[in-house]
Motif scaffolding. Structure first.
Motif: not given
Length: 441
Positions: A358-384
């Motif tokens: 946890l003390r390694i991975v949790s520090v970088f949750y922001v990186l995962l946050g941007f990944i899922v934002m990009f997933y949502g953006f491209f999915r909504g735009l139709g760029e699957i």
């Protein structure tokens, strides 16, 4: 009540849709967490490790069903934004028939091949029996998981993220009570927890389905219009199958990492199982923010509002930075307390390994946050296809690094491999975002 996301302040609209979605996802996570806590406390560490390890295969299969529903939802949102209600009705009926068929098929196949699935996990003998008892009942719940998500994403496509939440809250409370009854009182072991989950998933699917039928009354659906349309299916197949592929690639990668973790023994298995549950809850708000942004993007694409999509991207980015910082601090500071929710306080080795993760991975949750934002953006735009490319980069590098680092760094090498995979996927996401949006100026 539907929510038109093509009007109003983007930040307010996205947050209004996100909050019920997030709360609902937390309760969705509580299904497996309730099982894990009760099994860990009343059955034992070996049983907990087995259920935790088994969650990788259930998450993998659930991700396929989730991806199919999520992909169809993007089409629902676009047609709703365009006000093409006749085409929307054809698409809804076709998607529901398709998702039901796939859910039944997956339920039957996983149940038939249960022994082979167990053997893939390289589990120690003392945990394999517990896993088998648990999975044979959980697999029968996939038909309910598929149909619940089909109805839930249909409602969310119209901007209604509250109703799925109500059914999740009710079923989660019921799951806790039944799990406690079957495991702690009737001593049914891992099978008891699985049966409780099966029953409550059925309740959520049936209840949400009945409500959805009434809720879609504004479309003036007639029984003769509930058909399987070949033309609609071709469109659904592109979105749904590709989204499911993206989701399953991610989950399959975690299955392979779980197989690597299992080679370290029961102690590391138990620690990783506990941390995976914590990760799921910690990352739920980030995942749901990505889903909210996907619906926002899809509706605005349908309405031709490119400027609002850009505004939504900036707003969502700021929310992710703040939200992930809060989550990271909580996970880092309270790591020991969070892990002992799942394992006995005397299991000092398990706790120590879990804290390290946890003390390694949790520090970088922001990186995962941007990944899922990009997933949502491209999915909504139709760029699957871009989302799939990002997933392959993230998971492929994560696996390569995990299997390369593990012999040298042990379990900590697996932790760092996860973080590096997130970072490289984000670099690709930012590059593709600029490239795609440049075409729309």
């Amino acid at each position: 009540m539907e929510l038109d996301m093509t009007k109003g302040q983007p930040s307010r609209i996205i947050l209004k849709f996100f909050i019920p979605l997030f709360i609902g996802d937390v309760f969705q996570q509580l299904y497996s967490i309730t099982d894990a806590i009760i099994i860990g406390k009343f059955v034992g560490t070996a049983a907990f490790a087995a259920v935790g390890s088994s969650s990788a295969v259930t998450v993998f299969i659930t991700s396929i069903l989730l991806g199919l529903a999520m992909g169809a939802s993007a089409i629902f949102s676009q047609l709703y934004g365009e006000k093409q209600y006749d085409e929307l009705k054809k698409t809804i009926s076709t998607a529901l028939i398709f998702l039901f068929f796939v859910s039944v098929l997956i339920t039957v196949v996983t149940s038939v091949f249960l022994p082979q699935i167990i053997s893939l996990y390289q589990m120690p003998k003392e945990t394999a029996v517990y896993a088998s008892d648990y999975l044979k009942y959980v697999f029968w719940g996939f038909v309910f998981v598929g149909m619940y998500n089909a109805f839930a994403f249909l409602l969310r496509a119209f901007g209604d993220s509250k109703t799925p939440l109500y059914f999740l809250v009710a079923s989660c409370i019921l799951n806790f009570l039944l799990s406690l009854l079957f495991v702690a009182v009737f001593h049914m072991g891992t099978a008891g927890a699985a049966i409780a989950t099966l029953l409550t998933q059925g309740f959520a699917a049936v209840g949400c389905g009945i409500y959805t039928v009434k809720r879609t009354g504004f479309l003036q659906f007639k029984r003769k219009e509930f058909v399987f349309s070949t033309s609609a299916f071709q469109n659904i197949a592109v979105y749904s199958v590709l989204t499911a592929l993206q989701q399953s690639i991610s989950s399959f990668g975690m299955m392979l990492i779980q197989g690597l973790v299992n080679t370290f023994g029961a102690t590391v298995m138990a620690a990783f199982a506990a941390c995976s549950k914590i990760d799921s809850v910690a990352n739920a708000p980030l995942q749901d923010l990505g889903n909210a942004f996907s619906t926002y993007t899809a509706q605005n694409k349908g309405a031709g509002e490119t400027k609002r999509i850009r505004e939504g991207f900036r707003v969502t980015s700021r929310i992710i930075i703040v939200l992930s910082a809060i989550i990271s601090i909580i996970a880092f500071v309270f790591a020991p307390n969070l892990i002992t929710l799942f394992v006995d306080k005397n299991a000092t080795e398990v706790i120590a390994v879990g804290i390290g993760y946890l003390r390694i991975v949790s520090v970088f949750y922001v990186l995962l946050g941007f990944i899922v934002m990009f997933y949502g953006f491209f999915r909504g735009l139709g760029e699957i296809k871009i989302s799939i490319l990002m997933t392959i980069v993230s998971q492929g590098l994560r696996l390569l690094l995990a299997y390369s680092f593990a012999p040298i760094k042990g379990f900590s090498g697996v932790c760092w491999a996860i973080v590096i995979g997130w970072f490289l996927s984000d670099l690709l996401g930012f590059y593709m975002y600029k490239k795609v949006m440049a075409k729309k100026t």
